[in-house]
Design an enzyme around this catalytic site. Structure first.
Site, PDB file in Angstrom:
ATOM      1  N   SER A 195      36.329  -3.348  18.792  1.00 57.32           N
ATOM      2  CA  SER A 195      34.917  -3.405  19.201  1.00 57.32           C
ATOM      3  C   SER A 195      34.101  -4.382  18.367  1.00 57.32           C
ATOM      4  CB  SER A 195      34.334  -1.989  19.053  1.00 57.32           C
ATOM      5  OG  SER A 195      32.936  -2.035  19.024  1.00 57.32           O
ATOM      6  N   TYR A 255      31.830   5.053  14.305  1.00 59.28           N
ATOM      7  CA  TYR A 255      32.635   4.516  15.409  1.00 59.28           C
ATOM      8  C   TYR A 255      33.295   3.201  14.986  1.00 59.28           C
ATOM      9  CZ  TYR A 255      33.512   2.046  19.817  1.00 59.28           C
ATOM     10  OH  TYR A 255      34.084   1.306  20.830  1.00 59.28           O
TER      11      TYR A 255
HETATM   12  N1  LIG Z   1      32.536  -0.318  27.137  1.00 57.60           N
HETATM   13  C1  LIG Z   1      32.241  -1.082  26.088  1.00 57.60           C
HETATM   14  O1  LIG Z   1      31.215  -1.780  26.047  1.00 57.60           O
HETATM   15  C2  LIG Z   1      33.180  -1.118  24.901  1.00 57.60           C
HETATM   16  C3  LIG Z   1      32.861  -1.989  23.841  1.00 57.60           C
HETATM   17  C4  LIG Z   1      33.720  -2.036  22.745  1.00 57.60           C
HETATM   18  C5  LIG Z   1      34.877  -1.280  22.720  1.00 57.60           C
HETATM   19  N2  LIG Z   1      35.147  -0.423  23.740  1.00 57.60           N
HETATM   20  C6  LIG Z   1      36.372   0.371  23.667  1.00 57.60           C
HETATM   21  O2  LIG Z   1      37.082   0.200  24.878  1.00 57.60           O
HETATM   22  C7  LIG Z   1      37.793   1.399  25.210  1.00 57.60           C
HETATM   23  C8  LIG Z   1      37.401   1.847  26.617  1.00 57.60           C
HETATM   24  O3  LIG Z   1      35.996   2.054  26.628  1.00 57.60           O
HETATM   25  P1  LIG Z   1      35.242   2.609  27.911  1.00 57.60           P
HETATM   26  O4  LIG Z   1      33.907   1.981  27.923  1.00 57.60           O
HETATM   27  O5  LIG Z   1      36.142   2.499  29.081  1.00 57.60           O
HETATM   28  O6  LIG Z   1      35.061   4.145  27.480  1.00 57.60           O
HETATM   29  P2  LIG Z   1      35.159   5.463  28.393  1.00 57.60           P
HETATM   30  O7  LIG Z   1      34.567   6.563  27.587  1.00 57.60           O
HETATM   31  O8  LIG Z   1      34.587   5.201  29.731  1.00 57.60           O
HETATM   32  O9  LIG Z   1      36.728   5.660  28.549  1.00 57.60           O
HETATM   33  C9  LIG Z   1      37.540   6.232  27.545  1.00 57.60           C
HETATM   34  C10 LIG Z   1      38.453   7.248  28.221  1.00 57.60           C
HETATM   35  O10 LIG Z   1      39.340   7.768  27.232  1.00 57.60           O
HETATM   36  C11 LIG Z   1      39.525   9.156  27.509  1.00 57.60           C
HETATM   37  N3  LIG Z   1      39.908   9.818  26.264  1.00 57.60           N
HETATM   38  C12 LIG Z   1      39.170   9.922  25.132  1.00 57.60           C
HETATM   39  N4  LIG Z   1      39.846  10.628  24.215  1.00 57.60           N
HETATM   40  C13 LIG Z   1      41.032  10.974  24.789  1.00 57.60           C
HETATM   41  C14 LIG Z   1      42.150  11.715  24.337  1.00 57.60           C
HETATM   42  N5  LIG Z   1      42.196  12.258  23.107  1.00 57.60           N
HETATM   43  N6  LIG Z   1      43.204  11.870  25.176  1.00 57.60           N
HETATM   44  C15 LIG Z   1      43.179  11.340  26.429  1.00 57.60           C
HETATM   45  N7  LIG Z   1      42.132  10.625  26.907  1.00 57.60           N
HETATM   46  C16 LIG Z   1      41.066  10.460  26.082  1.00 57.60           C
HETATM   47  C17 LIG Z   1      38.186   9.648  28.017  1.00 57.60           C
HETATM   48  O11 LIG Z   1      38.322  10.815  28.826  1.00 57.60           O
HETATM   49  C18 LIG Z   1      37.691   8.434  28.824  1.00 57.60           C
HETATM   50  O12 LIG Z   1      37.982   8.573  30.203  1.00 57.60           O
HETATM   51  C19 LIG Z   1      37.439   2.411  24.125  1.00 57.60           C
HETATM   52  O13 LIG Z   1      38.462   2.371  23.160  1.00 57.60           O
HETATM   53  C20 LIG Z   1      36.143   1.871  23.543  1.00 57.60           C
HETATM   54  O14 LIG Z   1      35.985   2.268  22.209  1.00 57.60           O
HETATM   55  C21 LIG Z   1      34.325  -0.331  24.840  1.00 57.60           C
END
Ligand SMILES: NC(=O)c1ccc[n+]([C@@H]2O[C@H](COP(=O)([O-])OP(=O)(O)OC[C@H]3O[C@@H](n4cnc5c(N)ncnc54)[C@H](O)[C@@H]3O)[C@@H](O)[C@H]2O)c1
Length: 323
Positions: free
Chosen positions: A132, A155
């Site tokens: 991130s 985070y």
């Molecule tokens: N969306 C953004 O802007 C952004 C920016 C930087 C990094 N990220 C990273 O990208 C990845 C995806 O982000 P996103 O926006 O799709 O988030 P999101 O919350 O929409 O998706 C994450 C998914 O992981 C699942 N999850 C969480 N813990 C779990 C566990 N222990 N076992 C099984 N499933 C689990 C959740 O149910 C969720 O559906 C994450 O790692 C996030 O930290 C996202």
């Protein structure tokens, strides 16, 4: 190339978009998610995302927690011949992290460890994972090397820990790891806890929005389709032995909250009612990606313009909330 891939966090924003695109290109996708949800709005969205994937013949879903996969699941993944893992499952969100620290540490660090260990056990060609922009804090344009970290919240700390764990697995076990540092991803099916959703929903309904720092908060917003394209280019490149790689994936053009509000006001033909609030210590004032490491390894990407992407998001959200 065997096109069987494991995506963790498949019911999430990025996981769903990636899975749908890969399925449409003929990949076999095994998706894992525990479907955790803080609100009914998030629960409903995850169900919708999942339903769209389940409609494809090449999709298999496993509803489990990544920290505690069953032996049967491990066996299935071995038998299916998974060659690459895209690990996205995590607790995301800067503000939530301060309120649910233990959960963030467990899901984002222990969960990460369990998945990279699974990658080693399955002997996959490559382990790709989401890092991130938050690891840079306010210093995205002040980097000495890939270990220039300035976290402002728990985070970000979990994502830095993941990068170090990946380095140890690359150095000590020869695992090919690619960490992609995502920058404020937005677009259709996006996250209800993120600013684009919160602002667009309120502006559409004539409700007051709370705007940090008079709207002078800058994010390198990245449209979901562009991010998916970036991940697929990594998946399709030739994995070259073991190695530790990290790179930014962002549009390289930060835009302010004021810019975002202006696009939404234009789309919804209204003027937002707004009150100011202070930026918290946990949040950066500005983020900026540097794509030079990405383009040194993978083809250059073109990015959706902010105005186009935000307009498409508003259009999608308007219809989604009406349905
Ligand atoms: N969306 C953004 O802007 C952004 C920016 C930087 C990094 N990220 C990273 O990208 C990845 C995806 O982000 P996103 O926006 O799709 O988030 P999101 O919350 O929409 O998706 C994450 C998914 O992981 C699942 N999850 C969480 N813990 C779990 C566990 N222990 N076992 C099984 N499933 C689990 C959740 O149910 C969720 O559906 C994450 O790692 C996030 O930290 C996202």
């Amino acid at each position: 190339m065997n096109k069987t891939i494991l995506i963790t966090g498949v019911a999430g924003f990025v996981g769903h978009a990636l899975a749908k695109e890969l399925l449409s290109q003929g990949w076999q996708v095994i998706g894992i998610d525990n479907l955790s949800a803080q609100t009914d709005e998030i629960r409903a969205l995850k169900q919708l995302r999942l339903t769209e994937c389940i409609g494809h013949a090449g999709f298999s879903f496993i509803c489990q927690d990544i920290k505690n996969l069953s032996d049967a699941t491990r066996q299935l993944l071995k038998e299916r011949g998974v060659t690459q893992i895209v690990h996205l499952a995590a607790n995301a969100g800067v503000r939530d992290a301060g309120r649910r620290i233990i959960e963030f540490l467990q899901n984002n660090i222990t969960g990460f460890y369990m998945m990279i260990e699974l990658a080693r056990h399955l002997d996959v060609q490559r382990f790709i994972y989401a890092s991130s922009s938050t690891i840079y804090g306010n210093h995205s344009d002040n980097r000495r090397d890939e270990f220039s970290f300035y976290p402002k919240n728990i985070y970000a700390v979990t994502k830095i820990a993941d990068e170090f764990i990946a380095k140890i697995y690359a150095d000590n076990h020869g695992l090919n790891t690619v960490g992609l540092r995502f920058f404020s991803v937005y677009g259709p099916y996006g996250r209800p806890d993120m600013a684009p959703w919160i602002f667009a929903k309120s502006i559409m309904r004539g409700e007051t929005i709370r705007v940090s720092n008079h709207g002078n908060v800058w994010r390198d917003f990245t449209y979901i389709d562009d991010l998916v394209h970036a991940i697929i280019q990594v998946l399709e490149s030739n994995p070259t032995g073991g190695g530790y790689h990290v790179c930014d994936v962002g549009s390289m053009s930060p835009r302010s909250l004021n810019d975002m509000i202006a696009v939404m006001e234009h789309y919804f033909h209204t003027t937002a009612s707004r009150v100011d609030q202070q930026l918290t210590n946990e949040e950066a004032e500005r983020t900026l990606s540097d794509m030079s490491t990405y383009t040194a390894h993978y083809p250059e990407l073109s990015f959706t313009s902010f105005e186009d992407g935000m307009t498409r998001f508003c259009h999608w959200l308007e219809h989604y909330l009406a349905s």
